[in-house]
Motif scaffolding. Structure first.
Motif, PDB file in Angstrom:
ATOM      1  N   ALA A 113       2.724  -9.673  -6.873  1.00 35.23           N
ATOM      2  CA  ALA A 113       2.089  -8.652  -6.043  1.00 35.23           C
ATOM      3  C   ALA A 113       0.971  -7.982  -6.818  1.00 35.23           C
ATOM      4  O   ALA A 113       1.155  -7.613  -7.974  1.00 35.23           O
ATOM      5  N   LEU A 114      -0.179  -7.877  -6.213  1.00 31.58           N
ATOM      6  CA  LEU A 114      -1.309  -7.241  -6.847  1.00 31.58           C
ATOM      7  C   LEU A 114      -1.428  -5.810  -6.346  1.00 31.58           C
ATOM      8  O   LEU A 114      -1.221  -5.531  -5.169  1.00 31.58           O
ATOM      9  N   ALA A 115      -1.775  -4.915  -7.233  1.00 30.82           N
ATOM     10  CA  ALA A 115      -1.898  -3.514  -6.872  1.00 30.82           C
ATOM     11  C   ALA A 115      -3.128  -3.295  -6.002  1.00 30.82           C
ATOM     12  O   ALA A 115      -4.226  -3.696  -6.372  1.00 30.82           O
ATOM     13  N   ALA A 116      -2.947  -2.679  -4.858  1.00 27.67           N
ATOM     14  CA  ALA A 116      -4.064  -2.309  -4.003  1.00 27.67           C
ATOM     15  C   ALA A 116      -4.391  -0.853  -4.274  1.00 27.67           C
ATOM     16  O   ALA A 116      -3.493  -0.007  -4.235  1.00 27.67           O
ATOM     17  N   PRO A 117      -5.640  -0.533  -4.576  1.00 22.77           N
ATOM     18  CA  PRO A 117      -5.964   0.881  -4.827  1.00 22.77           C
ATOM     19  C   PRO A 117      -5.592   1.736  -3.632  1.00 22.77           C
ATOM     20  O   PRO A 117      -5.794   1.333  -2.476  1.00 22.77           O
ATOM     21  N   PRO A 118      -5.018   2.905  -3.855  1.00 19.91           N
ATOM     22  CA  PRO A 118      -4.669   3.773  -2.731  1.00 19.91           C
ATOM     23  C   PRO A 118      -5.903   4.194  -1.949  1.00 19.91           C
ATOM     24  O   PRO A 118      -6.990   4.353  -2.517  1.00 19.91           O
ATOM     25  N   VAL A 119      -5.736   4.334  -0.665  1.00 21.36           N
ATOM     26  CA  VAL A 119      -6.839   4.752   0.199  1.00 21.36           C
ATOM     27  C   VAL A 119      -7.196   6.196  -0.100  1.00 21.36           C
ATOM     28  O   VAL A 119      -6.322   7.066  -0.171  1.00 21.36           O
ATOM     29  N   ARG A 120      -8.471   6.456  -0.297  1.00 18.36           N
ATOM     30  CA  ARG A 120      -8.920   7.819  -0.549  1.00 18.36           C
ATOM     31  C   ARG A 120      -9.163   8.519   0.786  1.00 18.36           C
ATOM     32  O   ARG A 120      -9.972   8.064   1.596  1.00 18.36           O
ATOM     33  N   PRO A 121      -8.476   9.639   1.028  1.00 16.10           N
ATOM     34  CA  PRO A 121      -8.659  10.336   2.305  1.00 16.10           C
ATOM     35  C   PRO A 121     -10.058  10.933   2.421  1.00 16.10           C
ATOM     36  O   PRO A 121     -10.756  11.144   1.418  1.00 16.10           O
ATOM     37  N   ALA A 122     -10.431  11.224   3.651  1.00 13.85           N
ATOM     38  CA  ALA A 122     -11.774  11.743   3.917  1.00 13.85           C
ATOM     39  C   ALA A 122     -12.039  13.039   3.167  1.00 13.85           C
ATOM     40  O   ALA A 122     -13.163  13.271   2.697  1.00 13.85           O
ATOM     41  N   GLU A 123     -11.009  13.884   3.020  1.00 19.64           N
ATOM     42  CA  GLU A 123     -11.236  15.149   2.324  1.00 19.64           C
ATOM     43  C   GLU A 123     -11.527  14.942   0.838  1.00 19.64           C
ATOM     44  O   GLU A 123     -12.242  15.740   0.224  1.00 19.64           O
ATOM     45  N   ASP A 124     -10.988  13.877   0.246  1.00 17.46           N
ATOM     46  CA  ASP A 124     -11.325  13.549  -1.140  1.00 17.46           C
ATOM     47  C   ASP A 124     -12.781  13.119  -1.237  1.00 17.46           C
ATOM     48  O   ASP A 124     -13.534  13.579  -2.107  1.00 17.46           O
ATOM     49  N   TYR A 135      -6.426  13.738  -6.279  1.00 16.95           N
ATOM     50  CA  TYR A 135      -7.833  13.316  -6.159  1.00 16.95           C
ATOM     51  C   TYR A 135      -8.193  12.302  -7.244  1.00 16.95           C
ATOM     52  O   TYR A 135      -8.650  11.189  -6.958  1.00 16.95           O
ATOM     53  N   PHE A 136      -8.000  12.675  -8.515  1.00 19.34           N
ATOM     54  CA  PHE A 136      -8.375  11.755  -9.586  1.00 19.34           C
ATOM     55  C   PHE A 136      -7.331  10.661  -9.787  1.00 19.34           C
ATOM     56  O   PHE A 136      -7.656   9.594 -10.309  1.00 19.34           O
ATOM     57  N   THR A 137      -6.099  10.873  -9.357  1.00 20.77           N
ATOM     58  CA  THR A 137      -5.097   9.807  -9.426  1.00 20.77           C
ATOM     59  C   THR A 137      -5.591   8.594  -8.647  1.00 20.77           C
ATOM     60  O   THR A 137      -5.509   7.448  -9.121  1.00 20.77           O
ATOM     61  N   ARG A 138      -6.113   8.825  -7.461  1.00 19.02           N
ATOM     62  CA  ARG A 138      -6.626   7.734  -6.631  1.00 19.02           C
ATOM     63  C   ARG A 138      -7.862   7.099  -7.258  1.00 19.02           C
ATOM     64  O   ARG A 138      -8.009   5.871  -7.265  1.00 19.02           O
ATOM     65  N   VAL A 139      -8.754   7.925  -7.770  1.00 16.02           N
ATOM     66  CA  VAL A 139      -9.961   7.405  -8.421  1.00 16.02           C
ATOM     67  C   VAL A 139      -9.584   6.530  -9.609  1.00 16.02           C
ATOM     68  O   VAL A 139     -10.105   5.418  -9.786  1.00 16.02           O
ATOM     69  N   SER A 169       2.113  -1.051  -6.990  1.00 15.15           N
ATOM     70  CA  SER A 169       1.340   0.111  -7.422  1.00 15.15           C
ATOM     71  C   SER A 169       1.144   0.125  -8.932  1.00 15.15           C
ATOM     72  O   SER A 169       2.029  -0.279  -9.696  1.00 15.15           O
ATOM     73  N   ASN A 170      -0.018   0.601  -9.357  1.00 15.39           N
ATOM     74  CA  ASN A 170      -0.278   0.789 -10.789  1.00 15.39           C
ATOM     75  C   ASN A 170      -0.150   2.262 -11.185  1.00 15.39           C
ATOM     76  O   ASN A 170      -0.662   2.678 -12.217  1.00 15.39           O
ATOM     77  N   ILE A 171       0.546   3.035 -10.348  1.00 12.14           N
ATOM     78  CA  ILE A 171       0.779   4.462 -10.597  1.00 12.14           C
ATOM     79  C   ILE A 171       2.262   4.684 -10.881  1.00 12.14           C
ATOM     80  O   ILE A 171       3.119   4.117 -10.188  1.00 12.14           O
ATOM     81  N   VAL A 172       2.561   5.473 -11.899  1.00 11.31           N
ATOM     82  CA  VAL A 172       3.929   5.913 -12.148  1.00 11.31           C
ATOM     83  C   VAL A 172       3.910   7.430 -12.240  1.00 11.31           C
ATOM     84  O   VAL A 172       2.889   8.029 -12.584  1.00 11.31           O
TER      85      VAL A 172
END
Length: 236
Positions: free
Chosen positions: A20-31, A64-68, A107-110
């Motif tokens: 499984a490859l990590a897909a970057p999380p979708v950045r919401p419009a407010e970000d 915000y920066f977690t997604r970036v 996910s590549n986030i912990v």
């Protein structure tokens, strides 16, 4: 005829599950709407974050920066979201969104609860905290803040970077951390260097010379446009 084998095709051929490859999380419009103020591309470059980087996002707020960072480090990197219990209580539902990103397949986030998590000791390339350092002094002693800086030092690899972005109040020391949520950049530099770091550079892309440094950062007249400093420190 040449056959070009890819990992998924090989997995199918041998009855194995494809990785499984990590897909970057979708950045919401407010970000995305805040990008003009928060300068994510400039900050990623300043922090020396790229593919394969292991970066701790300390007290990530709404992520915000977690997604970036998750997009910047890619499948070979890792984002360690550090959410201590007081931050989880303060940000509530927003921290649950970070938990959900971390729980997504590939996910590549912990998520961890302390900047001194033993699982990451000596493994970080970058430690990052934005608009939070002043709050360390609101409710903690100077000795505890020094302990925080030393914990970050221990988590970084030799040659790793500690990035601090915060609202500036030059010449005020710690006197404005509660009332205005601002801090003297010189005080931050002195504290972090005292923990063993070497000052490695600064970025002025978040600076705003029109900010008089007299309004609380939540005031509509300056919110999102405060004069901010970005410092980079290096672990020798």
């Amino acid at each position: 005829m040449r056959l070009i084998a890819t990992a998924p095709l090989l997995a199918l051929a041998f009855g194995l599950a494809a990785p499984a490859l990590a897909a970057p999380p979708v950045r919401p419009a407010e970000d995305i709407a805040r990008d003009a103020d928060r300068k994510p591309a400039d900050m990623v470059a300043f922090a020396k974050i790229g593919k394969g980087t292991v970066v701790a996002d300390i007290i990530p707020g709404g992520g915000y920066f977690t997604r970036v960072f998750a997009a910047a480090v890619g499948d070979t990197g890792k984002v360690v979201a550090v959410i201590p219990p007081p931050a989880r209580a303060a940000y509530g539902e927003q921290t649950k969104a970070i938990d959900a990103m971390a729980a997504a397949p590939g996910s590549n986030i912990v998520v961890v609860a302390t900047p001194a998590d033993p699982a990451w000791a000596g493994k970080l390339d970058v430690a990052w905290t934005a608009q939070n350092y002043h709050d360390l002094h609101n409710g903690q002693t100077p000795e505890q803040v020094m302990g925080f800086n030393r914990a970050v030092f221990a988590e970084l690899k030799p040659g790793g970077y500690f990035i601090i972005v915060d609202h500036a109040a030059p010449g005020t020391g710690l006197s404005m951390t509660k009332s205005l949520h601002r801090i003297d950049p010189a005080t931050v530099k002195a504290e972090v260097v005292a923990a063993g770091f070497v000052f490695d550079g600064e970025s002025t892309v978040m600076a705003n010379p029109a900010d008089a440094h007299t309004a609380i950062v939540f005031d509509p007249s300056v919110r999102g446009h405060t004069d901010q400093f970005a410092y980079r420190f290096k672990k020798p």
